[in-house]
Structure formats: C-alpha cells, structure tokens
Design an enzyme around this catalytic site. Structure first.
Site, mmCIF file in Angstrom:
data_model
loop_
_atom_site.group_PDB
_atom_site.id
_atom_site.type_symbol
_atom_site.label_atom_id
_atom_site.label_comp_id
_atom_site.label_asym_id
_atom_site.label_seq_id
_atom_site.Cartn_x
_atom_site.Cartn_y
_atom_site.Cartn_z
ATOM 1 N N PHE A 314 14.424 10.691 6.717
ATOM 2 C CA PHE A 314 15.219 9.458 6.735
ATOM 3 C C PHE A 314 15.741 9.352 8.175
ATOM 4 O O PHE A 314 16.800 9.885 8.511
ATOM 5 C CB PHE A 314 16.399 9.569 5.766
ATOM 6 C CG PHE A 314 16.022 9.651 4.309
ATOM 7 C CD1 PHE A 314 15.460 10.794 3.772
ATOM 8 C CD2 PHE A 314 16.239 8.577 3.463
ATOM 9 C CE1 PHE A 314 15.121 10.871 2.420
ATOM 10 C CE2 PHE A 314 15.904 8.639 2.115
ATOM 11 C CZ PHE A 314 15.339 9.782 1.593
ATOM 12 N N ASP A 315 14.971 8.699 9.036
ATOM 13 C CA ASP A 315 15.305 8.802 10.463
ATOM 14 C C ASP A 315 16.646 8.173 10.808
ATOM 15 O O ASP A 315 17.282 8.599 11.764
ATOM 16 C CB ASP A 315 14.178 8.198 11.310
ATOM 17 C CG ASP A 315 12.937 9.092 11.311
ATOM 18 O OD1 ASP A 315 13.075 10.270 11.657
ATOM 19 O OD2 ASP A 315 11.857 8.616 10.955
ATOM 20 N N LEU A 316 17.065 7.176 10.027
ATOM 21 C CA LEU A 316 18.384 6.595 10.301
ATOM 22 C C LEU A 316 19.487 7.398 9.622
ATOM 23 O O LEU A 316 20.452 7.798 10.258
ATOM 24 C CB LEU A 316 18.417 5.127 9.851
ATOM 25 C CG LEU A 316 17.335 4.240 10.486
ATOM 26 C CD1 LEU A 316 17.489 2.800 10.047
ATOM 27 C CD2 LEU A 316 17.363 4.332 12.001
ATOM 28 N N TYR A 319 19.319 11.327 10.967
ATOM 29 C CA TYR A 319 19.408 11.616 12.405
ATOM 30 C C TYR A 319 20.167 10.532 13.174
ATOM 31 O O TYR A 319 20.914 10.832 14.100
ATOM 32 C CB TYR A 319 18.005 11.779 13.023
ATOM 33 C CG TYR A 319 17.152 12.778 12.293
ATOM 34 C CD1 TYR A 319 17.198 14.133 12.632
ATOM 35 C CD2 TYR A 319 16.348 12.393 11.236
ATOM 36 C CE1 TYR A 319 16.447 15.061 11.932
ATOM 37 C CE2 TYR A 319 15.590 13.319 10.533
ATOM 38 C CZ TYR A 319 15.644 14.655 10.885
ATOM 39 O OH TYR A 319 14.906 15.568 10.205
ATOM 40 N N TYR A 399 8.016 10.955 17.199
ATOM 41 C CA TYR A 399 7.672 9.547 17.024
ATOM 42 C C TYR A 399 8.636 8.629 17.739
ATOM 43 O O TYR A 399 9.802 8.947 17.902
ATOM 44 C CB TYR A 399 7.710 9.230 15.521
ATOM 45 C CG TYR A 399 6.515 8.457 15.048
ATOM 46 C CD1 TYR A 399 5.252 9.021 15.101
ATOM 47 C CD2 TYR A 399 6.642 7.172 14.553
ATOM 48 C CE1 TYR A 399 4.148 8.314 14.670
ATOM 49 C CE2 TYR A 399 5.544 6.459 14.117
ATOM 50 C CZ TYR A 399 4.301 7.036 14.177
ATOM 51 O OH TYR A 399 3.205 6.325 13.749
ATOM 52 N N HIS A 619 0.189 4.884 6.889
ATOM 53 C CA HIS A 619 -0.601 5.256 8.064
ATOM 54 C C HIS A 619 -1.561 6.397 7.720
ATOM 55 O O HIS A 619 -1.123 7.500 7.420
ATOM 56 C CB HIS A 619 0.358 5.668 9.188
ATOM 57 C CG HIS A 619 -0.311 5.849 10.515
ATOM 58 N ND1 HIS A 619 0.341 6.253 11.646
ATOM 59 C CD2 HIS A 619 -1.601 5.670 10.900
ATOM 60 C CE1 HIS A 619 -0.503 6.332 12.647
ATOM 61 N NE2 HIS A 619 -1.685 5.990 12.224
#
Lengths: 696, 696
Positions: A314-316, A319, A399, A619
C-alpha cells in the site's frame, strides 16, 4: 511570539504574508511548534508524522463562504509518534491554543514506514550472521556483504507475527559493482526486521534454492550507455518557452488559471491534495469539488509461493506518497516555465525537513481545443487548447509514480498517472520457467505479475454539497426491433441508476456499457437540458481485483474489491484502507468496508457524499520493461455534463476564425492570435495563416 | 513521353526524383493519365474515384525484400466512374502498360458521395416547390429560401427506394444571418434527392410538426465572441521551436525517425495509410506492420423516429476521410516545426486536384520517458520522451475528426482520434422533451444520442507475415484459496486463447479482464522471456454496438458487431463494410461478415492475417458540447511485448543521469543534454540541473 515566527515562515513558504490558509500544509515552524508542545509533556518519542489535521468541513465551509466574518478554523497538527516497545501514540495539537487536545496510546496498530525507517534496515541486514550465512549458501562470500542491498518493505501482514511488533521484510539484492542495478541480482531469501529492537528476527528461506545470478549486469545510467554504443545523436532539441510569462497566478497555495481556482495542498501520505476547486462561470464562482486526492493504492503481486503473498504494497498508506516524493529539476521532470512548491515534513527526531521542488506547476499546449470548417465555403474556426498541470513524482523503492493533476479549459479535470522505474524482481534458476506467475525479463530475473490499484477520493461540491451519484450505462431500448417504439431497432439511451444508500452504492465497472458515474446536484437543473448539473467520472482502466475473495489482499485492501463506493461525508474518513495500514490483518477489513458495514442504509441521496473510485492496471511484465520501464500512462477524467449551458471555452482566443461572409467578401478572418513561431520543418519558411496580423 | 511527365510531377510532389514508390498515392499526372486512358475508350462519364490500386502483397513483399533485383510492382489506378442512369463502372488502369485491364458495369451499388456531389443538393433544394412549401408551413417565407441550407447525406438505406437510384437525404437547416450557425435552426422535414436527375423525389414530413426555432443565434466565431464580452486576455503564448531542425527525415513519402521507418500513404477513403512499418533494432531492421489504417466507421444515431434511423453515416465508406480532409495551417492545427504533405484527387470532370497540407508531420515532447531514483543516495536517471505525429483532420458535414498516428520511442504505435465540430441537431418544440433519445443542448435544439464506431485495420508483420492472434485476459488462478497451489489466494496470470479460424476469431471486449489481443509470431521466441515476439492491441474505449441485432445498422455495419475479427490476408479485403457502401441494405451484410461466412474455417494460425478492431464511444450530448464541441480524445495502443530484449529507448539522451559512485564522490552526473531553455515561472531565474554543462 511563537505564532509570529510561524507567520513569518509561512510567508516564506507560501509567497504571501498573512496567516496560512486553513488548507495549507503545516509549515516548518508549525511542525517544530507541534513537536515542542508534545515534547514538553511526553519524552522519548520518535516522530512518525506531524501533518495538518484538516479543518472540519462544516467549519471550513462556513469560513470559505465569508472569510472576513466567520471564524477561521484553527491550525491543528495531527501527530503520530512511536515510543519504546513499538508503542504508538495518536495526538492532536492545537497550534493556536498551543496545547495537546488529544493524546492516545493506540494498541495493535503500526503507523507507516518512513524513509528513515527504511534506511536503517540495510545496515542491520549486512551484519546479521543469519543473513551472512544465507548469502554464503547462494554464492556471496562474507567479505562481499558490502555488495548486498535490500529494499525494506513493511511486512504487509504475516500471521506468524501479527500486528504488535513493528516489522519490515527485506527484499534482498546484490550489486557486483556499486553502480550496477541490483534488480538483476535478486537473492532468494527474505529476512524479517524488528524495528523496535533493530534486529533480524527471522529469515524466510525457500525450499528450492536459487544461487546468485551469473548473468552480466544490465544498466541504463549514462556510463553504461556510453560504454555500450553511446547515445543516439539524431534527436534535435525542442524548446518550449513562455517569453511573456505564465498564464496562472499563485497566491499562497491558491492557484488561479483560466477561470479555475484551486488550493494546492500536500501531505506525507496522499501527496497532492486539491481543495475548494471552483470555476468562474461568467462571473459566478461555482464550487465543483471540495477536495480530491489519490487516497490509497495497493500493488498485489500474483506469485503464490511463500512469502511472495506479502508483496502487496500500500504505497500511500504504508509508506506515504508525500514522504517518498522526489525533488524535481527544471527541464528534466517538467519543461517550460515552471513554478515549484516545497514540502515540509517532520523527521524521526522531531525536526522539520524540506523537500525542495516537491510540486511542479506548469502549462502545456494541448492541441486542438475545437475546430469546425463549413464544407460549403471553408469558413473555419480553430482554437488550440492549453492545460495546467500540477504534478509530483514519488519513488516507492524500485518503482516510480508520476502523478499529474490536470485542469482543462473545457471544465474537465484529469488525473494522469505514469508508471515507470524498475520492476520488482525475484531470482530464477537457469532453465526454470517463470510462468505463469511472472516473466523472465532478463536471464535469471523473474518479474512477477502485479496490479497497480489506485483509490481516488472525490468529495464533490457540484454547486453545493448536497450531491447524488448515478450509474450511467449506455443501453439499447427495451422495445424490440419492429415494435412501434423501435421500428428500426436503433433506439438507445443513457440508463441512469441512482445510488441511494452506502451499501447500495457498491458498483463495478462495465466496459460493455461504457459505464460512467455522474456526481450530480439534483436540486439544480441545467436550464437548457433540464438535467441535473453534474460532473461525470470517466475511467476506462478498471481491472477486477485478482486476488480471490477471502485472500489476504482482498481482506486488507477492501477498497479495491469494487470500482466505486459512495459514503456519506465524514470528517474522519480519509483513508480507505484505514488510518494505520501496516500489519493490518484485514480481520475485520478497515476503512471503506467497515464504514459501510457500520451504516449500510445511510442515505447518500442529495446529501454531502464522497465517491471512492478504484482504477489501475494489471501488469504482466515483458523484457521491454527492463532494466528500466518506459512510462505507462493511465488517465481518469472528471467531465462537466449539463453543468454549463454552453462550451465554456469559446472565449479562448482562436488560432484562426473566419465567417462565411468574410470568406465571400475576400476578407481574411481573425488569425495568428496565439502562435507566430511555428515554422516549416524543411526550407525554413512560413506559410500563410500564422504570419497574418493579429486583429485582437 | 507521358510517363516522363508523370515522373516529373511525382518528383515535385514527393520531394525526390525517381519513380514513385509503389505505395505512393497516385500523382496528379497519374490521375490525369488514368482518366485520359479511360476517356479514350468510354465517354460521358463523371469520375467518382481515381486512386492507387495497391500492389498485390506477394509482389510487394518480394520487391521490398530486394528492390534492386526484384520486379517493381506496376502503378495501377483504381477507377470508379458513373454514367447516365446511375450506371456505376469499376475499372483498373495499368499506368505503365497504359491500358485498361479491367472494366465492369457494377449493378445495384452506389459508390461514395463526393464533396461535389454534396455541393449540388443545396441549390436544388432551395428551388424545389415542395421544399418551399414545407418551409412556409414551419414559418420560413418563400422570399427567405436563400437562408435555407442543407447537409446532404447519403440516404444510408431506405427500403422504399432500394439501391438502384443514387440518392441523398438533405438534413435541413436555416440561418437567420449567413454567419449564424445553422445547427441552432434545424428544420423538421427531410427531402430526398436523386443524384442522377438532380431533383427532389420525395419529402419525409413528420406527423408532429416543429416550427422554426425562435431562439436567438448562438455562435462561436470571432465576431460573435467579440460582440459577447470578447476573448479572455489572460492566456500567454507558449512557443515551441526547434532551432536545430527536426529529428526526422523524409525521402519521398518514407519517414524515418528514432529507429522507425514508415511509408506515409493517403487515399480518398481511409485518409492516412501507414505501410511497411519497420523498427531498426540495433542494426537489424525488423518488420512490425505491413499496413495499418482506419478502414471504416459508422455513426449510428439513437432516435427511433422515422426517418432518423437513416442517420448512421459511414464517414469513410460513404464519403471518404481523404476527400473530406482539411488543408492544414501552420500554428493552428499543428504547432512547432512542421512538414506537410499534399493530397491529389480526381474531380467529377476527371481533372486532378490538390488539397494542400493534407497531412502534418511533426514531433512533440512527450513528458517523462523513464525515471528512477535510488532512495539510498538520490542517484537518478530521468529521460524525456519524444513522439512523432502524422495527422490529418477531416470534416464530415457538421463533425470534425482529427486523426493522429503517433510513433513512440519505446516501440509503441498509438492512434489518437479527437472528435470535435458541431453536433448533428434536430428540431424540438417548446415544452417537448428530448429524452431519452437526445438532449436539448440549447432551446429548441435536440442533439440525438449517437455512437462513433471506428474500424482499425491492422495487417501485422511481426518479424514476418506468419502471425497468430491470442486473446489475453487477466485471470485469477483456478486453484482455490487455501489450496497448495494458491494458499494465500493471490495467484493470477495472463490467460491466452489462440484464435484459430476466421469464424472463431470473433471476439468482444471484456473490461473486467482488461482484455487485450496479442499479434504474435509464434515462430520466434524472445530469447529472455521464451514467449513469442508480439505487438499487443490495447484499447479501452470499446462500446457494444447499440442498434439491436437484425436492425438496419447491425446489418449494414457488420464490422461493428464485435471488437475484433481476424481474417486470412486477402488483397481484395480492405473495406470492412464493403467496397461500395452507400445504399447497401445489409441483406446480406457486406465486408467482414461475408468474408468470414464464405470461409468460416479458414486457418488464421501462423499465417498472413489481418486484425480488424472496432472501437469508439457512445455520445450522450450535453449543453457543454454546443455550439461547438470541445475535442474529445480516444486512443488505441499497439505495444511491443516480448518483441525487444530490453527497453529499446535506453539510448535516448537523458535530461540527467548520475550513478551512486558519482553521488558518493560528489561529482555531478550527466545533465542538461536536452533542455536548457526551461525557466522558473516567477522571478525569471533558473535552478540547478538544466544550467549544468552538457557532457555528451
């Protein structure tokens, strides 16, 4: 006196004097003030977050309606701090009353992982005897531990360890040379790091071992390209200049451009936040959105082997898109005439820190805005479009996400996300197949299938906060071919389904009906079309969540199960996977599923609502994505429908405009308003059109 | 001697000497030569089409393989001419042997309607007593017939008149003043014009009459905007310049740019045709597509009332995207450093005519191509992208289509279509509802629901002509959650389904699986991924055909029933709705359905194939689309997947590139290669980054 210093610093950061706008991010001084107030009562903390606690909407709406007379919302800091023993404190500090107004020990949660948290792990890993032994087993001698690297991720959730201890998983890599891309040399084991004790507490070792990749490095930095044939030399410069300056103005963080006004906020988690978006419709300033942001995302990977199920960042929420934001450079990330805004954050020690040039604001030419030629006489009007781009780029380990919020002259708001950077990779033995869960993108390099699922939070304010959402599907008439109502079978229409309750709002995408969602104000009809004024959500990259129902990802990323959820507005509902995301088990699911389950029948018709939209892409990697991935763009549009009574951009100066009577009289029309700089590619000349005199 | 003149003229048009390339459109002299040869044998004709009869593929492939030794395909003109009594002749003229090689009277068909055919109708309509009477009935006195206009359309198909007589339907309008937009004043009746006798043969009059709209004019031309508050004055110029010239070269009509080579053709019907597209992969020239074009389109309208079912224009097959092409102007339609190509066509009398600047070729900056920052040390590479755009704009009566064929540096080919112009409108009485089949976009103006469905013809040549198509769907693993194969339920993969026969190739879009189609060469595996080299069709705007099965549109536009059809290559299969489209009944359906029905089991696996893709959008009009519609873009991508062994654009000079060791040593990396012109928006200065020395 402290307040005076705050004001001075705010002025420095925002470029105007006076107090910060209530939507402004906390300034450096405000951050330091909040920390000082907390430290005066609580010691031994390290700081995770000190960010703006946004004004309650009812107060803010009142203030916006009459800032000179109504009460200005207080500046309040939202503080997350961590004490020894992984103790997590959530607090609020009123910066104007200079006091802590809330302070809670929150059990069983882990706040997000900061860049400082990440940086520590690599050092620990290199010294850990277990890691050194595992390295040795796959071919890295103990003397080469300085060549071992790791991308520390939150552990996501691992049922063996639960949520009480703050953990990270270290995705391991190796660099033959410090300048080599480590992603060509993934290591096959995964240490687990305890952030409290700063030690490795476990190492996941696969049953099948995969020794260090023996393939030569593959790199894309300048030294590597120069050593491998050099750069192509046939690309001539394109210069983009604005000799008379830009067309936007910035007062503090309020950006005005082409009838638009928007407050540009920024926080550690969502990155850019656009608030109080209005459009000046011939002198009538009309609210459009109260607040829009990318509120969450999840990136599930599709390889079922342990421990890859833990790869679903959960990149938001885990992090922070703001914390990971790049400092942008002129002419590189953005081109032309650029305005930058900085971002201020707290560090672990409680000091404020600045990311310079965190946000880029610039204009771009956007091709033809509209054109029509009368085939009878060649009378023609052609007008070029302009767009305003507010962007930031953040790096999530391997990324990159480039986020562009774009305003158009026709009233459209566009979100574009470009995905670039480097694929997350895992090791592959010679002769081993990467399929079907991944692709061998380079010898010995397995790039796993993954999805990028973003959650867009839209708080509409379409001519007021009482709004309603309709699902709109393109549908054939129910009347059969040959019937009186549909003799030739060609009848079709937009089937609108009103969403009435929170539970009833949950809806999926349907590509076959070109499904869209209308955010409408049913109290105000367009005077021409007699349809409610609205903004339409147009989004075409809307994959299903592929992890199965009941799976770890499905439970933790409840927002991603469906394309759209609508909730009744609640000040505390900003984060659709929950306020603290790392190490949530998903039992029960946090955020959207919990809010809806708590009040499934809550009315969402003609009231203050929030629309949550999950979009993204799946992807399946290929070698052309490696060793660095060409940017893949995705867009979402918010389009005015029945909002204006006509094309709102007709007064944009045209490149050329002639009427039939001008053509008949042999007069030239209005031309050359915008561009006199275009040239023929060969021969150097100009053609008629642009060289004519300006008549405006 | 005639041939000598042809060569001279070809040289003038194509900018190089020597004979035309076999893919080049016919030159003016070639057109005139073809007409002269036909006229020497057949008299009393008027000309509909004289265009290139493209070389047979087997001959052309042989010649391309070795142009110095293999036989150069002859230049052959494809001629359509019309004689008295609506007699239609199809002919072929070999321009090198200077003789007619085929000449046929074709019964029961009508070739497309030319601009000259269209222009005639308005004059006839204004003088027709029946039309004058209908005008009088709805409030236009006979003395005002000069204010009456019409957009003549092909009749489409009307069962009362069939296909033997060449007919047009006149959509009627009125202009209070010659410079007013007629689309605000649609008339309620529809005359039918016989093109052979040049007279009105019928008038369709609705049961409910709708008198002339009494609303004031609404216009967007310069005089109207100036009279209504004037143009906005806050838009500053953006200049786009290439002081060192462009990065592409043009030899004849072969365009070379950034490893790409493509022949840019053009014809009256499809407009731009891109042929023999190759990519130079490190010295290895690899074929990608033999030919791609927009081959057909249909625009069905959704109002079931007679005679609106006839409104379903095949703008390419019934009018010709080339014939309707605009002459473009520098700085208006395209901006920067532009190369134009002209287009030569025949006119009714058999003379050649030129549309100047029919095609625009130019480069654009395309934002970030790729970027990655190492979070440990801020070492970073960021590279900007460039794209090459080959475009034309055509006007189909009220509407504009802007067609952009775009080459990217990462190997992607993109088609973008922007829709603009003016909505087709019909009259509406005061108080009458336009819903559900349309929208009142202005008082008294009913804009009917419609679809724009385009058919993209793709002739792949992926490392050779033996290609295979796979449907690719993002799919969860079949193994249940908790099973050994999928313990955590996160497994997913790309499910590939091979298309083996023509009948079996018919497939629909599935948004829930993010469906794509791979055009692959199964004889050649990517050495890294061990997957076949391929180009993937990525298309997200793929609505269902909304006219019902068995309806007139469904029968006539067979190609639009499904998203994808694949056929075995056949030289004569270019037009998916048939060679002659006007007045086809759809009984039986022409083009794609007929070809597939003729040989349903034809093998399409590992052979020379063509993929036909229907995409587009459904348009429910709104007032913001009127009186001129802001451009609405749509895109289709052809992306290399497993075609290259790495990102093919890594040698594009970066804006900035530094390595960890350079950062550690305090050295600056490679920077400022591309752009030194960017500036800060306010204060006028530059920041570090762009101002550093160039090191390449």
């Amino acid at each position: 006196m402290v307040l005076e210093r705050v004001k001075q610093l705010a002025s420095h950061l925002t470029g105007h004097s006076g107090p910060p706008h209530p939507f402004d991010p906390l300034t450096e001084k405000e951050i330091e003030k909040a920390v000082a107030i907390v430290n005066s009562e609580h010691q031994g903390l390290f700081y995770n977050t000190v960010t703006l606690w946004e004004p309650r909407k009812v107060e803010m709406m009142a203030w916006l309606a009459d800032p000179d007379h109504n009460v200005r919302p207080h500046r309040v800091a939202d503080v997350v701090a961590i004490g020894r023993g992984s103790k997590v404190y959530d607090g609020l500090v009123d910066l104007e009353e200079e006091k802590i107004v809330r302070w809670e020990l929150t059990e069983g949660v882990q706040p997000l992982i900061t860049m400082e948290d990440l940086q520590i792990v690599e050092t620990v890993v290199r010294k850990d005897p277990g890691v050194i032994e595992q390295c040795r087993l796959i071919g890295i001698p103990p003397g080469d531990m300085h060549k071992v690297y790791c991308d520390p991720w939150t552990i996501g959730y691992d049922e063996r360890f639960g949520s009480k201890v703050r953990l990270q998983q270290a995705l391991m890599y190796y660099r033959p040379h410090v300048d080599d891309s480590q992603y060509t040399y993934p290591l096959d084991f995964c240490p687990i790091f305890n952030a409290d004790t700063q030690e490795i507490v476990h190492i996941d070792v696969p049953k099948v071992r995969r020794p260090l990749n023996q393939a030569p490095p593959t790199n894309y930095h300048a030294e590597a390209i120069k050593a491998n044939g050099g750069y192509r030399t046939d690309l001539k410069p394109i210069n983009i200049t604005q000799p008379e300056g830009v067309s936007f103005t910035v007062e503090g963080r309020i950006l005005k451009w082409q009838n638009w006004s928007v407050h540009v906020g920024f926080n550690h988690r969502e990155g850019i936040v656009l608030s109080n978006i209005t459009y000046n419709d011939k002198g009538n300033v009309r609210p459009v959105f109260y607040r829009i942001s990318l509120a969450e995302m999840v990136v599930p990977y599709g390889n079922p082997e342990h421990p890859h199920q833990r790869k679903h960042a959960f990149d938001l929420g885990e992090y922070g898109g703001g914390y990971m934001t790049n400092s942008l450079a002129l002419g590189c990330d953005c081109k032309g005439a650029i305005h930058y805004m900085d971002a201020a954050f707290v560090n672990r020690a409680g000091e404020s820190q600045i990311i310079k040039n965190a946000i880029c604001v610039h204009e771009e030419d956007a091709g033809i805005l509209f054109k029509h030629t009368d085939f009878r006489d060649d009378s023609c009007t052609v007008t070029r479009a302009r767009k305003l781009v507010v962007s930031h780029v953040f790096t999530a380990a391997n990324y990159e996400y480039c986020v562009y919020w774009i305003l158009h002259q026709d009233g459209t708001i566009q979100l574009e996300v470009k995905l670039t950077g480097i694929l997350n990779t895992y090791s592959l033995n010679p002769g081993e197949s990467a399929g079907p869960w991944g692709t061998e993108v380079y010898p010995g390099v397995n790039a796993h299938n993954h999805q990028h699922l973003f959650c867009l939070r839209l708080d509409p304010n379409i001519d007021g906060s009482a709004n309603t959402v309709f699902v709109a599907d393109a549908a054939a008439s129910d009347a059969p071919l040959g019937s009186a109502e549909n003799k030739y079978g060609n009848a079709f229409y937009a089937k609108k389904t009103k969403l009435e309750t929170q539970a009833g709002s949950v809806s999926d995408y349907d590509g076959s009906t070109s499904r869209t969602w209308d955010m409408a104000n049913t109290n105000k009809m367009n005077v021409y079309s007699h349809k409610p004024v609205s903004y339409k959500l147009v989004s075409r990259e809307v994959p299903s969540l592929l992890p199965k129902e009941g799976s770890l990802v499905w439970k933790r990323a409840g927002f991603a199960r469906h394309a759209v959820h609508v909730t009744k507005y609640n000040d505390d509902q900003i984060h659709p996977a929950g306020r603290h995301v790392p190490q949530t088990s998903g039992d029960p699911s946090q955020g959207l599923p919990a809010w809806i389950a708590a009040d499934p029948d809550a009315n969402i018709d003609n009231t203050d609502i929030v629309l949550w939209h999950t979009f993204g892409l799946t992807h399946f990697p290929a070698p052309e994505d490696y060793p660095v991935m060409p940017a893949e763009p995705m867009i979402v549009l918010l389009r005015p429908r029945n909002f204006f009574t006509q094309n709102p951009a007709m007064d944009v100066p045209p490149s050329y405009s002639s009427t039939p009577s001008q053509v008949a009289a042999g007069k030239r029309g209005l031309s050359g308003v915008i561009d006199g700089m275009s040239r023929l590619a060969f021969g150097g000349g100009r053609e008629k059109g642009g060289s004519l005199d300006q008549e405006v």
